[in-house]
Design a protein around this motif. Structure first.
Motif, PDB file in Angstrom:
ATOM      1  N   UNK A 118      58.535   5.340  44.118  1.00  0.00           N
ATOM      2  CA  UNK A 118      58.238   5.187  42.688  1.00  0.00           C
ATOM      3  C   UNK A 118      56.759   5.415  42.427  1.00  0.00           C
ATOM      4  N   UNK A 119      55.915   4.882  43.303  1.00  0.00           N
ATOM      5  CA  UNK A 119      54.463   5.083  43.173  1.00  0.00           C
ATOM      6  C   UNK A 119      54.095   6.549  43.305  1.00  0.00           C
ATOM      7  N   UNK A 120      54.651   7.196  44.310  1.00  0.00           N
ATOM      8  CA  UNK A 120      54.338   8.615  44.526  1.00  0.00           C
ATOM      9  C   UNK A 120      54.797   9.466  43.356  1.00  0.00           C
ATOM     10  N   UNK A 121      55.977   9.174  42.820  1.00  0.00           N
ATOM     11  CA  UNK A 121      56.483   9.915  41.654  1.00  0.00           C
ATOM     12  C   UNK A 121      55.532   9.777  40.475  1.00  0.00           C
ATOM     13  N   UNK A 122      55.046   8.578  40.261  1.00  0.00           N
ATOM     14  CA  UNK A 122      54.202   8.336  39.089  1.00  0.00           C
ATOM     15  C   UNK A 122      52.863   9.059  39.188  1.00  0.00           C
ATOM     16  N   UNK A 123      52.509   9.480  40.388  1.00  0.00           N
ATOM     17  CA  UNK A 123      51.207  10.123  40.584  1.00  0.00           C
ATOM     18  C   UNK A 123      51.314  11.555  41.097  1.00  0.00           C
ATOM     19  N   UNK A 171      61.601  13.521  50.695  1.00  0.00           N
ATOM     20  CA  UNK A 171      61.583  14.908  50.259  1.00  0.00           C
ATOM     21  C   UNK A 171      62.515  15.183  49.109  1.00  0.00           C
ATOM     22  N   UNK A 172      63.694  14.587  49.169  1.00  0.00           N
ATOM     23  CA  UNK A 172      64.664  14.801  48.099  1.00  0.00           C
ATOM     24  C   UNK A 172      64.192  14.192  46.789  1.00  0.00           C
ATOM     25  N   UNK A 173      63.664  12.997  46.845  1.00  0.00           N
ATOM     26  CA  UNK A 173      63.243  12.316  45.625  1.00  0.00           C
ATOM     27  C   UNK A 173      61.992  12.933  45.000  1.00  0.00           C
ATOM     28  N   UNK A 174      61.112  13.458  45.840  1.00  0.00           N
ATOM     29  CA  UNK A 174      59.821  13.921  45.340  1.00  0.00           C
ATOM     30  C   UNK A 174      59.736  15.433  45.189  1.00  0.00           C
ATOM     31  N   UNK A 175      60.763  16.134  45.633  1.00  0.00           N
ATOM     32  CA  UNK A 175      60.809  17.580  45.413  1.00  0.00           C
ATOM     33  C   UNK A 175      59.862  18.370  46.289  1.00  0.00           C
ATOM     34  N   UNK A 176      59.409  17.791  47.393  1.00  0.00           N
ATOM     35  CA  UNK A 176      58.538  18.482  48.338  1.00  0.00           C
ATOM     36  C   UNK A 176      58.855  17.960  49.732  1.00  0.00           C
ATOM     37  N   UNK A 177      59.061  18.871  50.674  1.00  0.00           N
ATOM     38  CA  UNK A 177      59.484  18.452  52.005  1.00  0.00           C
ATOM     39  C   UNK A 177      58.525  17.439  52.614  1.00  0.00           C
ATOM     40  N   UNK A 178      59.115  16.416  53.197  1.00  0.00           N
ATOM     41  CA  UNK A 178      58.347  15.402  53.902  1.00  0.00           C
ATOM     42  C   UNK A 178      58.257  15.790  55.374  1.00  0.00           C
TER      43      UNK A 178
END
Length: 417
Positions: A118-123, A171-178
């Motif tokens: 959630x934090x990473x998404x917000x930023x 990766x799935x949630x943030x749209x960039x491979x982890x």
């Protein structure tokens, strides 16, 4: 301070050697660098905050204000990121779990890291991940995945498989491979009688981790070798040769850590050596003093050489850049800012290099021109381009950022227990 005059002069100078500074800044802005969580709290994490470090890891210093909770760590990371230009990622270890539920390390799930996502998404951040095969009661006899006890191996295999699920969730949630990096401290303090058996056990364990029924569309797995560690001075199971062979044969990513080799070796030379054989490279950029001491990254020759090798060889899409250091003798936020800005400075200098001109001179065996250009480039006004970039991004020019860090220290850090 207005940087336009100096920048315009620099832009003209670079144009004379065929370099478009605006194109260089656009390219720089697209390169993410992964900032490592463990600088913020000295590799302690939130699982066993009172357990001493183990597994060849040692942090020195006791500067006031380290993070003790995930909320504090995120606040500190935000303070640092606000002073670092360009794209950024955040690199988490499994022991930085942020959950109200107590869970064994081999049972961790994506839900235990939802707050981080959630934090990473917000930023607008990507997240990378690492299984934490150290600082745990089941790190015994100096071994994890290579331990002779099947029960010990089972625990760490399950932990790495669980970590793959979390990385793919990121990766799935943030749209960039982890990128999930496996490093283990396994080794022996004194000379072993059998070097092969632990490596066979490690090979089997890694194969089980990689063949597990885990979604793989949104993450990469990297393996990281090491020369030796504290408590593993005579024998390291996961050596660079072992993991290089593993990455090539199993088609995983290969992690090269700038501190994990003999002091006379340099990672910058290894990038092009392994590039033909692996699809993805993960770099842990650090500064070793004497050996793998993980000092804050400076703009030294090797950091510049690493950046130049990536850019010259067109590897920006295949090389994943992360930092790896932990210094508790100075302000931890300042350490992040210095290291990250230096990595980005090195990338900018590489992008401002007339690569084709240098390649052409070399192809024509005109080593005089090549040598002369390399030397003249050192005094080109790249710093004016950097200052313009920082001004546009609002992150402070020169050491202006330090006043912001000091203010945060006075208002936040010194009030922590």
């Amino acid at each position: 301070m207005n940087t336009s005059t100096a920048y315009n002069e620099a832009r003209t100078r670079f144009a004379e050697i065929g370099i478009d500074t605006e194109a260089a800044l656009t390219a720089l802005d697209a390169i993410p660098v992964s900032m490592h969580c463990w600088q913020g709290d000295d590799v302690v994490g939130f699982e066993f905050p009172d357990v001493a470090l183990s597994g060849g890891i040692q942090t020195t210093g006791n500067y006031p204000g380290k993070a003790h909770t995930a909320e504090e760590l995120r606040s500190d990371a935000e303070a640092a990121m606000a002073l670092i230009p360009g794209r950024k990622r955040f690199n988490l270890h499994a022991l930085y779990i942020d959950s109200d539920e107590k869970v064994s390390r081999d049972k961790i799930e994506p839900k235990h890291f939802e707050r981080w996502v959630a934090w990473a998404k917000s930023r607008g951040l990507g997240l990378d991940f690492n299984p934490s095969c150290f600082s745990h009661p089941k790190f015994v006899d100096g071994m994890t995945l290579a331990h002779p006890d099947p029960a010990i191996r089972r625990f760490w295999i399950d932990h790495c498989i669980a970590s793959r699920r979390i990385s793919d969730y990121f990766g799935q949630e943030l749209g960039t491979k982890s990128v999930m990096n496996i490093w283990i401290p396994d080794g022996m303090k004194d000379q072993p009688a059998d070097r092969l058996a632990p490596r066979q056990r490690l090979l089997d364990a890694l194969d089980e981790i990689m063949s597990a029924n885990v979604p793989a569309a949104h993450h990469l797995v990297a393996v990281e070798g090491k020369l030796f560690g504290i408590g593993a001075e005579s024998y390291t199971v996961g050596s660079n040769e072992f993991y290089m062979a593993y990455a090539v044969s199993r088609k995983t990513a290969l992690c090269l850590d700038a501190g994990h080799f003999h002091p006379t070796e340099v990672v910058s030379d290894k990038i092009s050596a392994v590039e033909p054989f692996v699809q993805d490279l993960l770099l842990h950029v650090t500064r070793s003093v004497r050996w793998d001491s993980d000092h804050v990254v400076t703009l030294d020759d090797e950091t510049q050489a690493i950046a130049s090798e990536i850019v010259r060889n067109g590897l920006l899409g295949r090389v994943h850049i992360g930092l790896d250091f932990f210094d508790a003798s100075i302000n931890r936020i300042a350490a992040w800012v210095i290291g990250m800005r230096n990595m980005k400075k090195a990338l900018l200098r590489a992008l401002l290099e007339p690569t084709e001109t240098l390649r052409r001179a070399e192809a024509e065996l005109d080593f005089t021109t090549r040598f002369a250009l390399f030397e003249e480039l050192k005094s080109m006004p790249w710093s004016a381009v950097w200052d313009q970039y920082c001004e546009r991004q609002g992150v402070g020019i020169g050491a202006e950022w330090l006043a912001t860090v000091k203010k945060y220290e006075a208002e936040v850090l010194v009030k922590r227990r």
